[in-house]
Design a protein around this motif. Structure first.
Motif, PDB file in Angstrom:
ATOM      1  N   SER A 191       0.834  -1.201   0.000  1.00 24.57           N
ATOM      2  CA  SER A 191       0.000   0.000   0.000  1.00 24.57           C
ATOM      3  C   SER A 191       0.871   1.254   0.000  1.00 24.57           C
ATOM      4  O   SER A 191       1.866   1.333   0.725  1.00 24.57           O
ATOM      5  CB  SER A 191      -0.907   0.009   1.234  1.00 24.57           C
ATOM      6  OG  SER A 191      -1.531   1.276   1.385  1.00 24.57           O
ATOM      7  N   SER A 192       0.479   2.243  -0.795  1.00 25.59           N
ATOM      8  CA  SER A 192       1.219   3.505  -0.825  1.00 25.59           C
ATOM      9  C   SER A 192       1.167   4.223   0.520  1.00 25.59           C
ATOM     10  O   SER A 192       2.032   5.032   0.831  1.00 25.59           O
ATOM     11  CB  SER A 192       0.667   4.409  -1.929  1.00 25.59           C
ATOM     12  OG  SER A 192      -0.707   4.682  -1.708  1.00 25.59           O
ATOM     13  N   PHE A 193       0.158   3.910   1.330  1.00 24.81           N
ATOM     14  CA  PHE A 193       0.024   4.539   2.639  1.00 24.81           C
ATOM     15  C   PHE A 193       1.031   3.981   3.649  1.00 24.81           C
ATOM     16  O   PHE A 193       1.235   4.561   4.708  1.00 24.81           O
ATOM     17  CB  PHE A 193      -1.398   4.360   3.180  1.00 24.81           C
ATOM     18  CG  PHE A 193      -2.445   5.017   2.337  1.00 24.81           C
ATOM     19  CD1 PHE A 193      -2.594   6.401   2.333  1.00 24.81           C
ATOM     20  CD2 PHE A 193      -3.275   4.265   1.536  1.00 24.81           C
ATOM     21  CE1 PHE A 193      -3.556   7.012   1.535  1.00 24.81           C
ATOM     22  CE2 PHE A 193      -4.242   4.864   0.741  1.00 24.81           C
ATOM     23  CZ  PHE A 193      -4.383   6.244   0.744  1.00 24.81           C
ATOM     24  N   SER A 194       1.671   2.857   3.313  1.00 28.62           N
ATOM     25  CA  SER A 194       2.631   2.226   4.220  1.00 28.62           C
ATOM     26  C   SER A 194       4.078   2.471   3.813  1.00 28.62           C
ATOM     27  O   SER A 194       4.995   1.916   4.410  1.00 28.62           O
ATOM     28  CB  SER A 194       2.373   0.709   4.290  1.00 28.62           C
ATOM     29  OG  SER A 194       1.083   0.446   4.785  1.00 28.62           O
ATOM     30  N   ILE A 195       4.292   3.305   2.807  1.00 31.31           N
ATOM     31  CA  ILE A 195       5.654   3.534   2.318  1.00 31.31           C
ATOM     32  C   ILE A 195       6.455   4.381   3.293  1.00 31.31           C
ATOM     33  O   ILE A 195       6.006   5.429   3.752  1.00 31.31           O
ATOM     34  CB  ILE A 195       5.623   4.214   0.934  1.00 31.31           C
ATOM     35  CG1 ILE A 195       5.059   3.250  -0.109  1.00 31.31           C
ATOM     36  CG2 ILE A 195       7.019   4.677   0.518  1.00 31.31           C
ATOM     37  CD1 ILE A 195       4.867   3.872  -1.470  1.00 31.31           C
ATOM     38  N   ASP A 196       7.641   3.892   3.615  1.00 29.65           N
ATOM     39  CA  ASP A 196       8.577   4.662   4.437  1.00 29.65           C
ATOM     40  C   ASP A 196       9.442   5.545   3.544  1.00 29.65           C
ATOM     41  O   ASP A 196       9.613   6.726   3.792  1.00 29.65           O
ATOM     42  CB  ASP A 196       9.447   3.714   5.258  1.00 29.65           C
ATOM     43  CG  ASP A 196      10.422   4.455   6.157  1.00 29.65           C
ATOM     44  OD1 ASP A 196      10.058   5.538   6.661  1.00 29.65           O
ATOM     45  OD2 ASP A 196      11.546   3.956   6.362  1.00 29.65           O
ATOM     46  N   LYS A 197       9.988   4.965   2.479  1.00 28.24           N
ATOM     47  CA  LYS A 197      10.779   5.732   1.512  1.00 28.24           C
ATOM     48  C   LYS A 197      10.850   4.959   0.209  1.00 28.24           C
ATOM     49  O   LYS A 197      10.711   3.731   0.180  1.00 28.24           O
ATOM     50  CB  LYS A 197      12.189   6.010   2.042  1.00 28.24           C
ATOM     51  CG  LYS A 197      12.974   4.767   2.420  1.00 28.24           C
ATOM     52  CD  LYS A 197      14.309   5.134   3.029  1.00 28.24           C
ATOM     53  CE  LYS A 197      15.056   3.876   3.489  1.00 28.24           C
ATOM     54  NZ  LYS A 197      16.368   4.226   4.095  1.00 28.24           N
ATOM     55  N   SER A 198      11.052   5.668  -0.878  1.00 26.51           N
ATOM     56  CA  SER A 198      11.207   5.025  -2.179  1.00 26.51           C
ATOM     57  C   SER A 198      12.319   5.727  -2.945  1.00 26.51           C
ATOM     58  O   SER A 198      12.602   6.910  -2.719  1.00 26.51           O
ATOM     59  CB  SER A 198       9.902   5.056  -2.976  1.00 26.51           C
ATOM     60  OG  SER A 198       9.566   6.378  -3.330  1.00 26.51           O
ATOM     61  N   TYR A 199      12.950   4.979  -3.837  1.00 28.10           N
ATOM     62  CA  TYR A 199      14.118   5.508  -4.539  1.00 28.10           C
ATOM     63  C   TYR A 199      14.286   4.774  -5.867  1.00 28.10           C
ATOM     64  O   TYR A 199      14.092   3.565  -5.947  1.00 28.10           O
ATOM     65  CB  TYR A 199      15.362   5.299  -3.675  1.00 28.10           C
ATOM     66  CG  TYR A 199      16.665   5.540  -4.395  1.00 28.10           C
ATOM     67  CD1 TYR A 199      17.171   6.828  -4.523  1.00 28.10           C
ATOM     68  CD2 TYR A 199      17.373   4.485  -4.955  1.00 28.10           C
ATOM     69  CE1 TYR A 199      18.357   7.043  -5.203  1.00 28.10           C
ATOM     70  CE2 TYR A 199      18.551   4.707  -5.632  1.00 28.10           C
ATOM     71  CZ  TYR A 199      19.041   5.983  -5.746  1.00 28.10           C
ATOM     72  OH  TYR A 199      20.206   6.201  -6.433  1.00 28.10           O
ATOM     73  N   PHE A 200      14.623   5.528  -6.923  1.00 32.16           N
ATOM     74  CA  PHE A 200      15.029   4.888  -8.171  1.00 32.16           C
ATOM     75  C   PHE A 200      16.039   5.772  -8.871  1.00 32.16           C
ATOM     76  O   PHE A 200      16.113   6.978  -8.630  1.00 32.16           O
ATOM     77  CB  PHE A 200      13.834   4.582  -9.083  1.00 32.16           C
ATOM     78  CG  PHE A 200      13.072   5.789  -9.569  1.00 32.16           C
ATOM     79  CD1 PHE A 200      13.501   6.510 -10.670  1.00 32.16           C
ATOM     80  CD2 PHE A 200      11.904   6.185  -8.930  1.00 32.16           C
ATOM     81  CE1 PHE A 200      12.791   7.609 -11.123  1.00 32.16           C
ATOM     82  CE2 PHE A 200      11.188   7.282  -9.380  1.00 32.16           C
ATOM     83  CZ  PHE A 200      11.634   7.998 -10.470  1.00 32.16           C
TER      84      PHE A 200
END
Length: 375
Positions: A191-200
């Protein structure tokens, strides 16, 4: 996007150096045994400038307004080569090394989510959920490998071929060579609501699909309020004109107190003069008070402010009184070229509106030159 940075690899490169910068670069591409590599892709990162090698491994590329871009050479089964400031050379000989990892068999490990579920999460965090992001279609989804690490609650993605993206909304076909992608969740979830961090991260080149007033307007909307627009505004000291405002701890501040801009070697040098700080009150608690109201006992306490501590906070940025973002500088010096592209790219970390603009809203590196002074 969250954070997009150039990844540099060790390369074997024989260079014939010319005395002055040229906007035309030519060369040959071989493997480590000096065998010709035909149809290798050669392009300037983030641009519409690309070519392929002929039967003799020869290529010729014109930099035009993108002469400061990184030159990228890629070939299936070989390690991608990236060369900064390529136009300081006139001719180059590129020796490419086989990529042992890409030749290995892909081992499928059953995880908690189906490939379809992981692909939807990947596209949401890679392409974005804006109008531009939702319009994008990945033309070679089968080339993307997805894996969910249950030990760290992380979604990972790799691809040994450039990801081909049709962006009908902005009128581009984008070729994205993925270097790294991961989304870390606070718990086992997609879920996008549970994202801590994202990276690409990765490199790109663009092909024009259409040019019209409609796509021009859409491209401009993707640019305004973006990280590139923000950095350009600092470099040009044009905050009012660009409808951007800088805030610290809820108060609008004068950007000149935080950023110094100088011209150096044909680029703008932005120096962060001081960190944004927030004052946090220090309380001295007194003994609790006990009072009775009817049959209810009320226990309270008095607190007295004895001073303040300062703590570092991110900048808040507001575009056009509507789009809010947070910005943190991990590097104290940022360089910005005439196209508005900055380095190091990882020196600026963003959240809020800016971070919602992912690959679907990305534009060629020379886009700023085409609209400068027109809006």
């Amino acid at each position: 996007m969250k954070f997009l940075k150039n990844i540099f690899t060790t390369i074997t490169l024989l260079v014939c150096v010319s005395g002055a910068y040229s906007q035309v670069l030519e060369g040959h591409v071989y493997d480590m045994q000096n065998n010709v590599l035909q149809a290798a892709t050669v392009y300037l990162d983030g641009s519409t400038v690309a070519t392929t090698t002929d039967a003799e491994g020869y290529f010729r590329i014109n930099g035009n307004a993108t002469g400061r871009a990184t030159l990228v050479v890629s070939y299936m089964g070989y390690k991608t080569i990236r060369l900064e400031n390529p136009f300081q050379h006139k001719k180059i000989k590129v020796l490419m090394e086989e990529d042992a990892i890409s030749m290995q068999e892909v081992v499928l490990v059953k995880g908690p989510y189906t490939r379809k579920e992981m692909m939807e999460a990947f596209k949401d965090q890679f392409l974005g959920s804006t109008d531009a992001g939702r319009s994008c279609k990945i033309l070679n989804e089968d080339d993307i490998n997805l894996f969910y690490d249950v030990a760290t609650n992380t979604l990972n993605a790799t691809s040994h071929r450039p990801i081909k993206i049709k962006n009908s909304y902005l009128g581009y076909e984008v070729f994205f060579e993925l270097a790294d992608f991961n989304v870390v969740y606070r718990r086992r979830s997609l879920s996008s609501f549970s994202i801590d961090k994202s990276y690409f991260s990765g490199t790109t080149f663009y092909k024009e699909l259409s040019e019209s007033k409609k796509t021009d307007k859409r491209r401009l909307n993707s640019y305004l309020g973006s990280t590139s627009h923000f950095v350009n505004t600092i470099a040009n000291e044009s905050w009012d004109k660009e409808k951007l405002a800088l805030f610290v701890d809820g108060f609008k501040v004068d950007p000149k107190k935080y950023f110094e801009v100088n011209d150096t070697l044909g680029v703008k040098r932005i120096t962060v003069l001081k960190e944004p700080m927030k004052q946090v009150p220090i309380y001295k608690k007194e003994a609790p008070e006990v009072s009775r109201k009817g049959q209810t006992i009320i226990i309270g306490s008095k607190a007295e402010i004895t001073g303040y501590n300062e703590t570092e906070v991110p900048f808040n940025v507001l575009f056009d009184n509507e789009h809010q973002s947070i910005v943190d500088f991990t590097e104290k010096v940022i360089y910005v070229d005439e196209n508005g592209n900055y380095s190091p790219i990882y020196g600026v970390m963003v959240g809020g509106y800016m971070s919602s603009l992912k690959v679907g809203d990305m534009l060629p590196i020379d886009y700023y030159q085409s609209v400068k002074g027109k809006y």
